[in-house]
Write a protein that holds these residues in place. Structure first.
Motif, PDB file in Angstrom:
ATOM      1  N   THR A   2       2.582  59.385   3.883  1.00 18.88           N
ATOM      2  CA  THR A   2       1.594  59.495   4.660  1.00 18.88           C
ATOM      3  C   THR A   2       0.331  59.909   3.922  1.00 18.88           C
ATOM      4  N   SER A   3      -0.862  59.817   4.482  1.00 20.75           N
ATOM      5  CA  SER A   3      -2.158  60.645   4.039  1.00 20.75           C
ATOM      6  C   SER A   3      -2.044  61.941   4.246  1.00 20.75           C
ATOM      7  N   GLU A   5       0.959  63.730   4.519  1.00 13.94           N
ATOM      8  CA  GLU A   5       1.840  64.334   3.594  1.00 13.94           C
ATOM      9  C   GLU A   5       1.107  64.663   2.243  1.00 13.94           C
ATOM     10  N   LYS A   6       0.263  63.490   1.565  1.00 18.06           N
ATOM     11  CA  LYS A   6      -0.339  63.785   0.490  1.00 18.06           C
ATOM     12  C   LYS A   6      -1.260  65.001   0.523  1.00 18.06           C
ATOM     13  N   LYS A   7      -2.124  65.035   1.436  1.00 23.22           N
ATOM     14  CA  LYS A   7      -3.034  66.078   1.766  1.00 23.22           C
ATOM     15  C   LYS A   7      -2.280  67.551   1.889  1.00 23.22           C
ATOM     16  N   GLU A   8      -1.217  67.605   2.336  1.00 21.27           N
ATOM     17  CA  GLU A   8      -0.489  68.530   2.213  1.00 21.27           C
ATOM     18  C   GLU A   8      -0.032  69.274   0.967  1.00 21.27           C
ATOM     19  N   LEU A   9       0.553  68.161   0.285  1.00 20.85           N
ATOM     20  CA  LEU A   9       0.944  68.412  -1.076  1.00 20.85           C
ATOM     21  C   LEU A   9       0.091  68.698  -2.038  1.00 20.85           C
ATOM     22  N   ALA A  10      -1.098  68.126  -1.904  1.00 25.09           N
ATOM     23  CA  ALA A  10      -2.343  68.258  -3.008  1.00 25.09           C
ATOM     24  C   ALA A  10      -2.902  69.646  -2.612  1.00 25.09           C
ATOM     25  N   THR A  11      -2.886  69.994  -1.331  1.00 23.26           N
ATOM     26  CA  THR A  11      -3.301  71.434  -0.834  1.00 23.26           C
ATOM     27  C   THR A  11      -2.183  72.626  -1.587  1.00 23.26           C
ATOM     28  N   ILE A  72     -10.438  75.387  -0.657  1.00 20.39           N
ATOM     29  CA  ILE A  72     -10.422  74.070  -0.543  1.00 20.39           C
ATOM     30  C   ILE A  72     -11.342  73.710   0.905  1.00 20.39           C
ATOM     31  N   ASP A  73     -12.115  72.784   0.393  1.00 19.11           N
ATOM     32  CA  ASP A  73     -13.190  72.437   1.555  1.00 19.11           C
ATOM     33  C   ASP A  73     -12.722  70.995   1.983  1.00 19.11           C
ATOM     34  N   THR A  74     -13.340  70.106   1.446  1.00 15.39           N
ATOM     35  CA  THR A  74     -13.072  68.465   2.120  1.00 15.39           C
ATOM     36  C   THR A  74     -12.067  67.736   1.447  1.00 15.39           C
ATOM     37  N   ILE A  75     -11.186  67.114   2.029  1.00 15.26           N
ATOM     38  CA  ILE A  75     -10.058  66.578   1.560  1.00 15.26           C
ATOM     39  C   ILE A  75     -10.365  65.125   2.120  1.00 15.26           C
ATOM     40  N   ILE A  76      -9.912  64.001   1.397  1.00 19.83           N
ATOM     41  CA  ILE A  76      -9.961  62.666   1.987  1.00 19.83           C
ATOM     42  C   ILE A  76      -8.902  62.114   1.087  1.00 19.83           C
ATOM     43  N   CYS A  77      -7.902  61.567   1.913  1.00 16.33           N
ATOM     44  CA  CYS A  77      -6.798  60.859   1.254  1.00 16.33           C
ATOM     45  C   CYS A  77      -6.953  59.500   1.564  1.00 16.33           C
ATOM     46  N   GLU A  78      -6.663  58.304   0.657  1.00 15.44           N
ATOM     47  CA  GLU A  78      -6.520  57.055   1.021  1.00 15.44           C
ATOM     48  C   GLU A  78      -5.658  56.333  -0.151  1.00 15.44           C
ATOM     49  N   GLY A  79      -4.687  55.578   0.408  1.00 15.64           N
ATOM     50  CA  GLY A  79      -3.931  54.943  -0.862  1.00 15.64           C
ATOM     51  C   GLY A  79      -3.153  55.818  -1.334  1.00 15.64           C
ATOM     52  N   ASP A  80      -3.297  55.863  -2.748  1.00 15.27           N
ATOM     53  CA  ASP A  80      -2.282  56.654  -3.601  1.00 15.27           C
ATOM     54  C   ASP A  80      -3.223  57.897  -4.117  1.00 15.27           C
ATOM     55  N   ARG A  81      -4.526  58.202  -3.569  1.00 16.37           N
ATOM     56  CA  ARG A  81      -5.378  59.158  -4.122  1.00 16.37           C
ATOM     57  C   ARG A  81      -5.950  60.213  -2.914  1.00 16.37           C
ATOM     58  N   ASP A 111       6.002  60.266  -4.172  1.00 15.21           N
ATOM     59  CA  ASP A 111       5.774  61.636  -3.403  1.00 15.21           C
ATOM     60  C   ASP A 111       5.671  62.734  -4.710  1.00 15.21           C
ATOM     61  N   LYS A 112       5.242  62.408  -5.818  1.00 16.07           N
ATOM     62  CA  LYS A 112       4.726  63.049  -6.732  1.00 16.07           C
ATOM     63  C   LYS A 112       3.370  63.209  -7.345  1.00 16.07           C
ATOM     64  N   ILE A 113       2.683  64.104  -7.618  1.00 15.47           N
ATOM     65  CA  ILE A 113       1.345  64.067  -8.112  1.00 15.47           C
ATOM     66  C   ILE A 113       1.346  63.704  -9.663  1.00 15.47           C
ATOM     67  N   ALA A 114       0.756  62.406  -9.983  1.00 14.40           N
ATOM     68  CA  ALA A 114       0.721  61.856 -11.327  1.00 14.40           C
ATOM     69  C   ALA A 114      -0.575  62.191 -12.178  1.00 14.40           C
ATOM     70  N   GLU A 115      -1.558  62.477 -11.408  1.00 14.71           N
ATOM     71  CA  GLU A 115      -2.725  62.769 -12.247  1.00 14.71           C
ATOM     72  C   GLU A 115      -3.617  63.346 -11.405  1.00 14.71           C
ATOM     73  N   VAL A 116      -4.426  64.333 -12.261  1.00 12.59           N
ATOM     74  CA  VAL A 116      -5.401  64.992 -11.529  1.00 12.59           C
ATOM     75  C   VAL A 116      -6.796  65.116 -12.668  1.00 12.59           C
ATOM     76  N   ARG A 117      -7.911  64.738 -12.056  1.00 13.69           N
ATOM     77  CA  ARG A 117      -9.252  64.370 -12.749  1.00 13.69           C
ATOM     78  C   ARG A 117      -9.955  65.661 -12.140  1.00 13.69           C
ATOM     79  N   GLU A 118     -10.208  66.435 -13.099  1.00 14.16           N
ATOM     80  CA  GLU A 118     -10.969  67.767 -12.564  1.00 14.16           C
ATOM     81  C   GLU A 118     -12.472  67.442 -12.839  1.00 14.16           C
ATOM     82  N   TYR A 119     -13.480  67.476 -11.927  1.00  5.84           N
ATOM     83  CA  TYR A 119     -14.847  67.526 -12.393  1.00  5.84           C
ATOM     84  C   TYR A 119     -15.641  68.751 -11.627  1.00  5.84           C
TER      85      TYR A 119
END
Length: 132
Positions: A2-3, A5-11, A72-81, A111-119
């Motif tokens: 779910t979004s 769960e993705k937010k939790e894993l990314a954090t 960490i400030d704002t987190i927006i999750c949608e789809g696979d990102r 359920d895994k992080i495949a890619e991080v693009r850092e700006y």
């Protein structure tokens, strides 16, 4: 996933860079994981796979022994990102203050992080870590 769960894993993944443990990071990352700092600046090649995460973790511990100090400030999750805004606040090993702002674009594969693009402000990173 779910979004939420993705937010939790990314954090959890980004928070791990306070004292990065490559084994722990590998449990969250896909086998073909890739981290790219979106710059043409020399000295910042993409990080690939679990071995790359190990090298990244070692580099962060060397460059920022007190951790990244990432808020960490704002987190927006949608789809696979997930899109994440964050700010670091630490002192580099060379004694210089490192306070950078980031946008992380994190892509999931299952359920895994495949890619991080850092700006981020790569000029600030260059001034702190790569100049005298």
């Amino acid at each position: 996933m779910t979004s939420a769960e993705k937010k939790e894993l990314a954090t959890e993944f980004l928070s791990e860079f306070e004292d990065p443990d490559p084994v722990r990071l590998a449990t969250m990352a896909a086998n073909d994981f890739e981290w790219k700092v979106m710059t043409n600046m020399p000295g910042m090649p993409p990080v690939k796979g679990h071995e790359g995460l190990k090298t990244l973790a070692k580099g962060i511990k060397t460059m920022m022994p007190g951790g990244l100090g990432l808020k960490i400030d704002t987190i927006i999750c949608e789809g696979d990102r997930c899109a994440i805004q964050a700010e670091s606040n630490t002192t580099a090993a060379n004694g210089k203050k490192y306070n950078n702002r980031y946008h992380f674009d994190i892509r999931f594969d299952g359920d895994k992080i495949a890619e991080v693009r850092e700006y981020c402000d790569t000029n600030h990173a260059r001034e702190v870590f790569f100049s005298n």
